[in-house]
Design a protein around this motif. Structure first.
Motif, PDB file in Angstrom:
ATOM      1  N   LYS A 124       0.686  -1.815   4.969  1.00  0.00           N
ATOM      2  CA  LYS A 124       0.490  -0.624   5.803  1.00  0.00           C
ATOM      3  C   LYS A 124       0.641   0.613   4.911  1.00  0.00           C
ATOM      4  O   LYS A 124       1.664   0.773   4.242  1.00  0.00           O
ATOM      5  CB  LYS A 124       1.527  -0.587   6.927  1.00  0.00           C
ATOM      6  N   LYS A 137      13.373  14.163  -3.098  1.00  0.00           N
ATOM      7  CA  LYS A 137      14.296  14.533  -4.168  1.00  0.00           C
ATOM      8  C   LYS A 137      13.479  14.897  -5.416  1.00  0.00           C
ATOM      9  O   LYS A 137      13.860  15.756  -6.205  1.00  0.00           O
ATOM     10  CB  LYS A 137      15.225  13.353  -4.456  1.00  0.00           C
ATOM     11  N   SER A 138      12.338  14.233  -5.573  1.00  0.00           N
ATOM     12  CA  SER A 138      11.483  14.480  -6.744  1.00  0.00           C
ATOM     13  C   SER A 138      10.895  15.873  -6.697  1.00  0.00           C
ATOM     14  O   SER A 138      10.508  16.364  -5.636  1.00  0.00           O
ATOM     15  CB  SER A 138      10.302  13.519  -6.752  1.00  0.00           C
ATOM     16  N   ALA A 168       0.832  -1.213   0.000  1.00  0.00           N
ATOM     17  CA  ALA A 168       0.000   0.000   0.000  1.00  0.00           C
ATOM     18  C   ALA A 168       0.863   1.259   0.000  1.00  0.00           C
ATOM     19  O   ALA A 168       0.580   2.244   0.668  1.00  0.00           O
ATOM     20  CB  ALA A 168      -0.935  -0.018   1.205  1.00  0.00           C
ATOM     21  N   VAL A 225       8.109   7.494  -7.773  1.00  0.00           N
ATOM     22  CA  VAL A 225       6.660   7.673  -7.783  1.00  0.00           C
ATOM     23  C   VAL A 225       6.165   7.992  -9.205  1.00  0.00           C
ATOM     24  O   VAL A 225       5.056   7.615  -9.592  1.00  0.00           O
ATOM     25  CB  VAL A 225       6.293   8.814  -6.795  1.00  0.00           C
ATOM     26  N   TRP A 265       7.623   5.226   3.751  1.00  0.00           N
ATOM     27  CA  TRP A 265       7.820   6.683   3.867  1.00  0.00           C
ATOM     28  C   TRP A 265       7.565   7.156   5.282  1.00  0.00           C
ATOM     29  O   TRP A 265       8.177   8.130   5.738  1.00  0.00           O
ATOM     30  CB  TRP A 265       6.900   7.401   2.893  1.00  0.00           C
ATOM     31  N   VAL A 294       0.927 -10.088   3.882  1.00  0.00           N
ATOM     32  CA  VAL A 294       0.836 -11.375   3.188  1.00  0.00           C
ATOM     33  C   VAL A 294       2.067 -12.194   3.578  1.00  0.00           C
ATOM     34  O   VAL A 294       3.192 -11.705   3.507  1.00  0.00           O
ATOM     35  CB  VAL A 294       0.797 -11.153   1.655  1.00  0.00           C
ATOM     36  N   TYR A 319       2.741   2.732  -5.403  1.00  0.00           N
ATOM     37  CA  TYR A 319       2.345   1.839  -6.504  1.00  0.00           C
ATOM     38  C   TYR A 319       1.064   1.085  -6.186  1.00  0.00           C
ATOM     39  O   TYR A 319       0.137   1.047  -6.992  1.00  0.00           O
ATOM     40  CB  TYR A 319       3.496   0.876  -6.853  1.00  0.00           C
ATOM     41  N   GLU A 377       3.944   2.816   4.448  1.00  0.00           N
ATOM     42  CA  GLU A 377       4.792   2.399   5.582  1.00  0.00           C
ATOM     43  C   GLU A 377       6.257   2.811   5.416  1.00  0.00           C
ATOM     44  O   GLU A 377       6.884   3.315   6.350  1.00  0.00           O
ATOM     45  CB  GLU A 377       4.703   0.863   5.729  1.00  0.00           C
TER      46      GLU A 377
HETATM   47  C1  LIG Z   1      15.440   8.009   1.544  1.00  0.00           C
HETATM   48  C2  LIG Z   1      14.625   7.802   0.291  1.00  0.00           C
HETATM   49  C3  LIG Z   1      14.089   8.898  -0.355  1.00  0.00           C
HETATM   50  C4  LIG Z   1      13.299   8.701  -1.517  1.00  0.00           C
HETATM   51  N1  LIG Z   1      12.804   9.804  -2.146  1.00  0.00           N
HETATM   52  C5  LIG Z   1      12.077   9.627  -3.250  1.00  0.00           C
HETATM   53  C6  LIG Z   1      11.553  10.755  -3.955  1.00  0.00           C
HETATM   54  O1  LIG Z   1      11.779  11.914  -3.618  1.00  0.00           O
HETATM   55  N2  LIG Z   1      10.768  10.513  -5.059  1.00  0.00           N
HETATM   56  C7  LIG Z   1      10.482   9.255  -5.500  1.00  0.00           C
HETATM   57  O2  LIG Z   1       9.752   9.119  -6.482  1.00  0.00           O
HETATM   58  N3  LIG Z   1      10.990   8.175  -4.871  1.00  0.00           N
HETATM   59  C8  LIG Z   1      11.778   8.338  -3.774  1.00  0.00           C
HETATM   60  N4  LIG Z   1      12.304   7.242  -3.144  1.00  0.00           N
HETATM   61  C9  LIG Z   1      12.027   5.914  -3.698  1.00  0.00           C
HETATM   62  C10 LIG Z   1      10.709   5.429  -3.087  1.00  0.00           C
HETATM   63  O3  LIG Z   1      10.990   4.547  -2.063  1.00  0.00           O
HETATM   64  C11 LIG Z   1       9.875   4.774  -4.145  1.00  0.00           C
HETATM   65  O4  LIG Z   1       9.623   5.685  -5.188  1.00  0.00           O
HETATM   66  C12 LIG Z   1       8.484   4.353  -3.630  1.00  0.00           C
HETATM   67  O5  LIG Z   1       8.416   4.135  -2.254  1.00  0.00           O
HETATM   68  C13 LIG Z   1       8.075   3.105  -4.347  1.00  0.00           C
HETATM   69  O6  LIG Z   1       6.768   2.823  -3.943  1.00  0.00           O
HETATM   70  P1  LIG Z   1       6.269   1.324  -3.768  1.00  0.00           P
HETATM   71  O7  LIG Z   1       4.782   1.422  -3.750  1.00  0.00           O
HETATM   72  O8  LIG Z   1       6.909   0.460  -4.781  1.00  0.00           O
HETATM   73  O9  LIG Z   1       6.847   0.830  -2.370  1.00  0.00           O
HETATM   74  P2  LIG Z   1       6.773   1.328  -0.881  1.00  0.00           P
HETATM   75  O10 LIG Z   1       6.482   2.765  -0.768  1.00  0.00           O
HETATM   76  O11 LIG Z   1       8.027   0.840  -0.231  1.00  0.00           O
HETATM   77  O12 LIG Z   1       5.533   0.533  -0.261  1.00  0.00           O
HETATM   78  C14 LIG Z   1       5.618  -0.860   0.027  1.00  0.00           C
HETATM   79  C15 LIG Z   1       4.314  -1.326   0.614  1.00  0.00           C
HETATM   80  O13 LIG Z   1       4.337  -2.744   0.687  1.00  0.00           O
HETATM   81  C16 LIG Z   1       3.847  -3.149   1.946  1.00  0.00           C
HETATM   82  N5  LIG Z   1       4.351  -4.502   2.174  1.00  0.00           N
HETATM   83  C17 LIG Z   1       5.623  -4.917   2.245  1.00  0.00           C
HETATM   84  N6  LIG Z   1       5.662  -6.265   2.439  1.00  0.00           N
HETATM   85  C18 LIG Z   1       4.382  -6.684   2.480  1.00  0.00           C
HETATM   86  C19 LIG Z   1       3.756  -7.951   2.653  1.00  0.00           C
HETATM   87  N7  LIG Z   1       4.455  -9.073   2.818  1.00  0.00           N
HETATM   88  N8  LIG Z   1       2.405  -8.005   2.666  1.00  0.00           N
HETATM   89  C20 LIG Z   1       1.657  -6.892   2.488  1.00  0.00           C
HETATM   90  N9  LIG Z   1       2.210  -5.676   2.312  1.00  0.00           N
HETATM   91  C21 LIG Z   1       3.545  -5.575   2.309  1.00  0.00           C
HETATM   92  C22 LIG Z   1       4.269  -2.075   2.902  1.00  0.00           C
HETATM   93  O14 LIG Z   1       3.497  -2.092   4.099  1.00  0.00           O
HETATM   94  C23 LIG Z   1       3.996  -0.833   2.027  1.00  0.00           C
HETATM   95  O15 LIG Z   1       2.646  -0.500   2.117  1.00  0.00           O
HETATM   96  C24 LIG Z   1      13.086   7.400  -2.007  1.00  0.00           C
HETATM   97  C25 LIG Z   1      13.653   6.304  -1.353  1.00  0.00           C
HETATM   98  C26 LIG Z   1      14.417   6.503  -0.226  1.00  0.00           C
HETATM   99  C27 LIG Z   1      15.047   5.306   0.437  1.00  0.00           C
END
Ligand SMILES: Cc1cc2nc3c(=O)[nH]c(=O)nc-3n(C[C@H](O)[C@H](O)[C@H](O)COP(=O)(O)OP(=O)(O)OC[C@H]3O[C@@H](n4cnc5c(N)ncnc54)[C@H](O)[C@@H]3O)c2cc1C
Length: 388
Positions: free
Chosen positions: A35, A50-51, A12, A370, A40, A107, A15, A38
């Motif tokens: 979550k 940074k974006s 959640a 994002v 962030w 999960v 993406y 989570e």
């Molecule tokens: C310090 C830092 C700064 C960043 N700044 C930027 C920025 O400025 N701009 C940008 O675009 N990107 C930035 N990023 C990259 C950013 O992390 C990704 O763009 C973004 O979080 C990707 O989103 P996501 O939905 O793939 O994953 P996430 O945001 O990591 O979300 C993962 C989700 O999966 C869930 N999850 C995990 N395991 C399970 C499971 N087994 N069962 C159910 N749920 C689960 C978690 O609870 C969470 O809800 C940054 C990264 C870091 C480390």
């Protein structure tokens, strides 16, 4: 519980929320687990994105619920750089409007049974799904260098393990790395009262957006809203489906150039002249010593420190996702741990989709940001609608 046409979204973050928003608008049944935001929520509160503004909106159909819409709805205005709490408030608003039905349970296992998928949840429930979208983010992919693997967390850890940096006040710490995370953590540690040194195996580079600053309205020719990668390459990266059709070698080269470690310009005055920067040097050995650590560097010098922060990035690899059943995993074709995908983000296992960093091999560096949510959510929702 049997849900034959249901999609399960695992995750959640930006993406998962975007895919759910698109499925909901098409009236496709789904469950979303994880979550909300989570990853962030665990970042230090004083961080900035940074974006840029144009690249930080989650995706909902028809471009609705963007940062611009949020600013208008809340009487706020565009922020540069975007403070983390502002972004989190925006995401919470987006979630309430588009995805009010998140189940925060994790999960635990994902396997295939006949033509459907079965998912075991950590609270003991089992769910059946026709489609599964893996959107679990980068947290499991944190890269720990060899020399730090046996060190206890009381002496060294990846930057992602730290939300509150105030306990490091008065400590002598080193931050390894030269990307945005490493440099921003270094600034935050310094501002929290730590004595900080950045140790980087290459030069410290600050992102130069001269063309953006100096070309007036023409800046939009040089910089697409997604703003990933340098001018020229950034337009190819902005269209992940176009990127996916390039030959392997071209995709690899573009990816390498686009994700070169560098810091944002706005961070520079908080680092230069305030923090000791030691570029072009690597730690070769780190050993516990007294209450702290002794680090031996490749230039023959040593550092005695209280704590080592590893701003050493992430390496996406499907095998780090422990919840995927080994039999199912075998059927997912990969290149260097990243799934091969069709233009709908579907892997070699029909109805199993990957988004975020794991989609990077096929769709390029935008998947780490994002800004990549729009293409992924559109494509997946459309594909699920067509194949239902
Ligand atoms: C310090 C830092 C700064 C960043 N700044 C930027 C920025 O400025 N701009 C940008 O675009 N990107 C930035 N990023 C990259 C950013 O992390 C990704 O763009 C973004 O979080 C990707 O989103 P996501 O939905 O793939 O994953 P996430 O945001 O990591 O979300 C993962 C989700 O999966 C869930 N999850 C995990 N395991 C399970 C499971 N087994 N069962 C159910 N749920 C689960 C978690 O609870 C969470 O809800 C940054 C990264 C870091 C480390």
């Amino acid at each position: 519980m049997k849900q034959n046409d249901t999609t399960v979204i695992i995750g959640a973050g930006p993406y998962g929320l975007s895919v759910a928003a698109h499925l909901r608008s098409k009236n496709r049944p789904y469950y979303i687990f994880g979550k909300p935001m989570e990853f962030w929520q665990k970042m230090p509160e004083k961080m900035y994105l940074k974006s840029f503004w144009s690249a930080a909106s989650l995706s909902a159909p028809h471009g609705k619920y963007s940062l611009n819409h949020y600013a208008a709805a809340t009487g706020t205005h565009e922020q540069t750089p975007i403070p983390l709490p502002y972004f989190l408030n925006y995401c919470s608003w987006f979630q309430k409007k588009n995805v009010p039905d998140i189940d925060s349970t994790y999960v635990q296992a994902l396997r295939r049974s006949d033509k459907t998928f079965q998912l075991d949840l950590e609270d003991g429930r089992t769910i059946e799904a026709a489609h599964v979208v893996v959107a679990t983010g980068i947290a499991p992919f944190a890269h720990i260098p060899e020399y730090a693997r046996d060190l206890p967390e009381s002496l060294a850890s990846h930057t992602q393990a730290h939300t509150d940096l105030t306990p490091f006040k008065g400590c002598n710490v080193a931050v390894v790395g030269r990307g945005q995370s490493a440099l921003e953590y270094a600034a935050l540690l310094h501002e929290a009262g730590a004595d900080v040194e950045v140790i980087a195996r290459g030069p410290i580079i600050w992102i130069d957006r001269k063309l953006y600053e100096r070309t007036g309205p023409a800046k939009h020719i040089f910089y697409p809203p997604s703003d990933v990668g340098p001018p020229g390459l950034n337009w190819i990266i902005a269209f992940p489906r176009v990127f996916s059709r390039l030959p392997d070698k071209a995709r690899y080269d573009i990816d390498r150039r686009a994700v070169r470690p560098a810091g944002a310009q706005w961070l520079r005055p908080r680092v230069e002249g305030k923090i000791r920067l030691t570029p072009d040097v690597e730690i070769v050995k780190a050993t516990p010593q007294g209450q702290g650590l002794c680090c031996e560097l490749s230039d023959g010098t040593k550092r005695e420190i209280d704590y080592l922060f590893l701003g050493t990035g992430y390496q996406a690899h499907i095998d780090r996702l422990g919840f995927i059943d080994p039999e199912l995993r075998k059927d997912v074709q990969v290149n260097d741990g990243q799934p091969l995908q069709n233009s709908s983000f579907e892997s070699s296992v029909p109805h199993l989709y990957f988004v975020g960093a794991l989609a990077g091999y096929t769709f390029g560096p935008i998947c780490r940001f994002v800004a990549g949510t729009n293409a992924a959510a559109h494509q997946i929702a459309r594909h699920i609608e067509q194949t239902a």
